[in-house]
Design a protein around this motif. Structure first.
Motif, mmCIF file in Angstrom:
data_model
loop_
_atom_site.group_PDB
_atom_site.id
_atom_site.type_symbol
_atom_site.label_atom_id
_atom_site.label_comp_id
_atom_site.label_asym_id
_atom_site.label_seq_id
_atom_site.Cartn_x
_atom_site.Cartn_y
_atom_site.Cartn_z
ATOM 1 N N ARG A 192 42.576 27.010 -25.396
ATOM 2 C CA ARG A 192 42.366 25.555 -25.337
ATOM 3 C C ARG A 192 43.533 24.820 -25.989
ATOM 4 O O ARG A 192 44.028 23.842 -25.446
ATOM 5 N N SER A 193 43.999 25.311 -27.140
ATOM 6 C CA SER A 193 45.093 24.625 -27.837
ATOM 7 C C SER A 193 46.396 24.670 -27.045
ATOM 8 O O SER A 193 47.259 23.814 -27.215
ATOM 9 N N THR A 228 40.343 27.957 -20.593
ATOM 10 C CA THR A 228 39.676 28.435 -21.806
ATOM 11 C C THR A 228 38.903 29.733 -21.634
ATOM 12 O O THR A 228 38.994 30.632 -22.448
ATOM 13 N N HIS A 229 38.096 29.852 -20.572
ATOM 14 C CA HIS A 229 37.218 31.009 -20.446
ATOM 15 C C HIS A 229 37.816 32.160 -19.651
ATOM 16 O O HIS A 229 37.242 33.236 -19.617
ATOM 17 N N LYS A 289 39.441 31.868 -27.078
ATOM 18 C CA LYS A 289 39.125 30.643 -26.340
ATOM 19 C C LYS A 289 39.759 29.426 -27.013
ATOM 20 O O LYS A 289 40.284 28.532 -26.342
ATOM 21 N N LEU A 290 39.721 29.392 -28.342
ATOM 22 C CA LEU A 290 40.344 28.282 -29.069
ATOM 23 C C LEU A 290 41.858 28.277 -28.889
ATOM 24 O O LEU A 290 42.470 27.218 -28.735
#
Length: 85
Positions: free
Chosen positions: A10-11, A16-17, A6-7
């Motif tokens: 996001r980056s 994300t999910h 997820k991180l």
């Protein structure tokens, strides 16, 4: 493992999910730590090396100490003499 994915999503500005969901249909979270000696393996000295190999899984995190030796192949479909390292 899923939190790390997820991180990463996001980056990269991805959903994300849901971005990685199609690639992982069952959970297998495994963490392995290897220490690569700057010298050759020596059973007598308790230095056990890891020869040429391919990492498995989704992600490999490397910490380096400026000792040469690691090579990452960009495209293994190319002939050995034409590969980029």
């Amino acid at each position: 493992g899923h939190q790390l994915l997820k991180l990463i999503a996001r980056s990269l500005g991805l959903a994300t999910h849901t971005y990685f969901d199609p690639f992982f249909d069952r959970a297998l979270e495994l963490m392995n730590f290897n220490y690569y000696h700057a010298t050759k393996s020596s059973l007598a000295e308790g230095k056990l090396g890891c020869g040429s190999h391919t990492d498995y899984g989704m992600l490999t995190i490397l910490m380096t100490d400026q000792v040469p030796g690691l090579q990452v192949c960009r495209d293994k479909t190319r002939a050995e003499g034409e590969r980029e390292w």
